[in-house]
Design a protein around this motif. Structure first.
Motif, PDB file in Angstrom:
ATOM      1  N   SER A   7       0.897  -1.129   0.009  1.00 31.65           N
ATOM      2  CA  SER A   7       0.187   0.142   0.114  1.00 31.65           C
ATOM      3  C   SER A   7       0.741   1.131   0.027  1.00 31.65           C
ATOM      4  CB  SER A   7      -0.917   0.011   1.352  1.00 31.65           C
ATOM      5  OG  SER A   7      -0.108  -0.019   2.505  1.00 31.65           O
ATOM      6  N   GLY A   8       0.280   2.408  -0.025  1.00 30.45           N
ATOM      7  CA  GLY A   8       1.181   3.529  -0.014  1.00 30.45           C
ATOM      8  C   GLY A   8       0.567   4.701   0.843  1.00 30.45           C
ATOM      9  N   ASN A   9       1.315   5.703   1.359  1.00 32.40           N
ATOM     10  CA  ASN A   9       0.811   6.807   2.033  1.00 32.40           C
ATOM     11  C   ASN A   9       1.744   7.930   1.309  1.00 32.40           C
ATOM     12  OD1 ASN A   9      -0.495   8.292   3.840  1.00 32.40           O
ATOM     13  ND2 ASN A   9       0.381   7.346   5.400  1.00 32.40           N
ATOM     14  N   LEU A  10       1.081   9.063   1.806  1.00 37.10           N
ATOM     15  CA  LEU A  10       1.695  10.431   1.020  1.00 37.10           C
ATOM     16  C   LEU A  10       1.509  11.412   2.122  1.00 37.10           C
ATOM     17  CD1 LEU A  10       2.404  11.885  -1.602  1.00 37.10           C
ATOM     18  CD2 LEU A  10       0.032  12.495  -1.875  1.00 37.10           C
ATOM     19  N   HIS A  11       2.743  12.282   2.060  1.00 37.01           N
ATOM     20  CA  HIS A  11       2.959  13.295   3.030  1.00 37.01           C
ATOM     21  C   HIS A  11       3.600  14.662   2.255  1.00 37.01           C
ATOM     22  CE1 HIS A  11       2.718  10.270   6.438  1.00 37.01           C
ATOM     23  NE2 HIS A  11       3.406   9.655   5.614  1.00 37.01           N
ATOM     24  N   TRP A  12       2.564  15.856   2.317  1.00 37.17           N
ATOM     25  CA  TRP A  12       3.003  16.791   1.769  1.00 37.17           C
ATOM     26  C   TRP A  12       4.339  17.602   2.483  1.00 37.17           C
ATOM     27  CZ3 TRP A  12       2.643  17.837  -3.285  1.00 37.17           C
ATOM     28  CH2 TRP A  12       1.599  17.104  -3.859  1.00 37.17           C
ATOM     29  N   ILE A  13       5.266  17.971   2.113  1.00 36.38           N
ATOM     30  CA  ILE A  13       6.636  18.823   2.582  1.00 36.38           C
ATOM     31  C   ILE A  13       6.347  20.191   2.290  1.00 36.38           C
ATOM     32  CG2 ILE A  13       9.093  18.719   2.735  1.00 36.38           C
ATOM     33  CD1 ILE A  13       9.176  16.027   1.636  1.00 36.38           C
TER      34      ILE A  13
END
Length: 605
Positions: free
Chosen positions: A204-210
């Motif tokens: 699976s995936g996850n996304l974090h905005w920097i």
């Protein structure tokens, strides 16, 4: 009356060369001589190249025994006859997936259900086995499904509706023994889809905005379910952490198991196809940029901010949509846009600089082209990504090592030093267009990619304003051993939505054929060896997905926005399933007529 001398074989052959193939076959039943000539190899070689319009430099399929049989295969074994229409879904059908045995398939739909179907009924029809609605878990719809290797578990991916109109993704795992829900896994963004790594673990995936344009994609390995006996064993493990720039993200993950010893089912690099490839390369030169510096920047993971990140991501994606502005404000708006563009450009430069220091150096030996018979078995993680704009235009490749294929192992983060915050991509293939679909060949040797090309020589100055995309869909073929595009693109299917509305169109590959959906209300089938389009499959709306049966490539399914699933079989299979209809032989017919005449004569007064 005595018959005269027959025509010489050479003259009969010359006549047959000017006839269509149906007429040749019919004429072959006239006499023994004509039948013999109608099976001549030279005749069918000429008919084959002229009928299918294939360059004569392309050789016959290596597995074919004769030109006549090869002609018959392409004409008679294509699943192009509609035999059944399934109407159990009540909204757009988005995806189809067969089990590895081919005895079941699953379907996902905007009606938020996943359905499982049986293909092994004695009468050859397909029936619904089970339906499960995901609305109780606040899903918007189901979008993708995949059977694990031993067909005991089903992965279902969907869109989860969160608070404040935010949306993310979620993966559910079902047991196919009793259709119970075993686990649910967060998946962000939702178009990562998710996939099986092996029988018991999924990705699976996850996304974090920097920043406004920079983010971090984390790919996780998850155990499909937690046994009661293993409560103290890890059920999740981080695989890779990759930096994204210019508003791009990792999407559409899939796993390829590339074997060391295989017999490729394609003959590559024909002279005609090489020339076509050279001409296509001259038409649009690839953009030149440094692929080695696309994945980096330091960031702290904070799952509590995911919902805010998602909302910012939605606003960020919608920032490039056109809007109406009064002419008197054009200079003000243009000035603001210029400032925003400079800020985005500065952010990208900073991200690249930070990435050079914070990214683990790639190992060139992990992903390297393999010579025939050399190397070792390799497992690759494939996904779409980008470096110039938010639209996916690159194929990223990461090799998964044997010790990474289980959730047991070091505690998260211990395998990585503080100076190596991100993982680098092992290999990147630029497609020069918006990628809208991917599929693997059954042997995992070749990757087929649907894309809509950018204009030749285009320059991307604003990541939020990608180039316009073509209406024609190109179907690329990439050899995962040589890590290059091996064949000219296939064309026939079309799409019409613009960049900001572009959606995924699933394709599928069998031993001999490749099929794809399209926005022009048709599915398409090509022959993999000859690169020719063989059939169009009609629907009443967009065709989103197609799927070949792994057990029989002469069975194909297609799913559409018209809420139906259509079942297609080949003319050959239809004849085999129907009772034989033998017309009365000529001698029996004459004897019957003579007997009837004698009876009539004897019955006269």
């Amino acid at each position: 009356m005595a018959s005269g001398p027959g025509l010489p074989d050479s003259l009969v052959l010359e006549i047959f060369l000017h006839l269509p193939h149906e007429a040749v076959l019919s004429a072959g039943f006239t006499c023994h001589q004509w039948f013999s000539v109608s099976r001549d190899e030279f005749l069918w070689r000429e008919l084959f190249y002229s009928y299918y319009r294939i360059p004569r430099s392309v050789p016959r399929h290596p597995a074919s025994a004769s030109w006549y049989r090869e002609f018959k295969r392409l004409y008679d074994c294509i699943p192009c006859v509609e035999v059944q229409t399934l109407k159990e879904h009540h909204d757009q059908v988005l995806h189809l997936a067969f089990s590895h045995r081919g005895h079941r398939f699953s379907s996902c739909s905007k009606d938020c259900t996943v359905k499982v179907w049986d293909t092994e009924k004695p009468d050859g029809t397909i029936s619904l086995v089970h339906s499960y609605s995901m609305r109780q878990f606040n899903w918007g719809y189901t979008q993708f499904s995949q059977f694990n290797a031993d067909d005991t578990l089903l992965l279902v991916s969907g869109v989860y509706l969160g608070p404040h109109h935010s949306s993310s993704g979620e993966i559910a795992v079902f047991s196919l023994e009793n259709y119970t829900l075993l686990s649910r896994v967060r998946n962000k963004p939702y178009d990562v889809f998710g996939c099986w790594l092996n029988e018991t673990h999924l990705i699976s995936g996850n996304l974090h905005w920097i920043g406004n344009m920079t983010s971090c994609s984390v790919l996780w390995l998850n155990k499909a379910f937690q046994d009661i006996e293993s409560e103290n064993v890890n059920v999740v493990k981080r695989l890779f952490k990759i930096q994204n720039i210019n508003a791009s993200t990792i999407r559409t993950v899939m796993v390829a198991h590339c074997r060391r010893h295989d017999s490729p089912d394609l003959l590559l690099d024909y002279e005609a196809q090489s020339q076509a490839q050279a001409q296509r390369t001259q038409q649009h030169q690839p953009l030149f940029f440094d692929l080695g510096n696309t994945d980096n920047e330091e960031e702290e993971e904070d799952d509590d901010e995911d919902e805010e990140d998602e909302e910012r991501g939605e606003k960020r994606v919608s920032a490039h949509l056109p809007s109406y502005n009064p002419s008197g404000l054009q200079h003000v708006i243009h000035g603001c846009q210029s400032i925003a563009a400079r800020d985005r450009e500065l952010e990208t430069k900073v991200a690249r600089l930070m990435g050079r220091r914070r990214t683990k150096a790639p190992d060139p030996n992990l992903v390297s082209p393999s010579a025939p018979g050399e190397g070792e078995d390799k497992t690759y993680l494939l996904f779409t990504t980008g470096s110039l704009t938010y639209s996916p235009h690159q194929i990223g490749i990461k090799r998964i090592m044997p010790d990474q294929m289980t959730t047991s192992g070091p505690v998260l983060g211990e395998e990585r030093s503080t100076e190596e915050f991100f993982d680098s991509l092992d290999h990147v293939i630029d497609i020069h267009g918006h990628i809208i679909g991917m599929g693997l060949s059954p042997d995992h040797r070749y990757l087929y990619v649907n894309s809509r090309a950018w204009p030749a020589g285009c320059v991307i100055s604003d990541p939020m304003s990608p180039p316009p995309i073509a209406e024609e869909i190109d179907l690329h073929v990439i050899d995962l051993k040589s890590l290059r595009e091996e064949r000219r693109s296939l064309r026939a299917h079309r799409a019409f939505t613009p960049n900001d509305e572009c959606f995924f169109i699933f394709l599928d590959v069998s031993r001999d054929f490749v099929a794809s959906g399209a926005e022009d209300k048709h599915g398409y089938i090509w022959d993999r060896h000859y690169n020719i389009c063989l059939a169009r499959l009609q629907h009443d709306d967009v065709v989103n997905s197609v799927a070949f049966s792994p057990a029989d490539q002469e069975l194909l399914l297609s799913a559409s926005d018209d809420s139906t699933i259509k079942v297609w079989r080949s003319p050959r299979m239809l004849r085999l399933t129907q009772p034989p209809r033998h017309p009365p032989r000529a001698r029996k017919l004459i004897s019957s007529l003579l007997g009837q005449r004698r009876a009539n004569l004897n019955g006269k007064p």
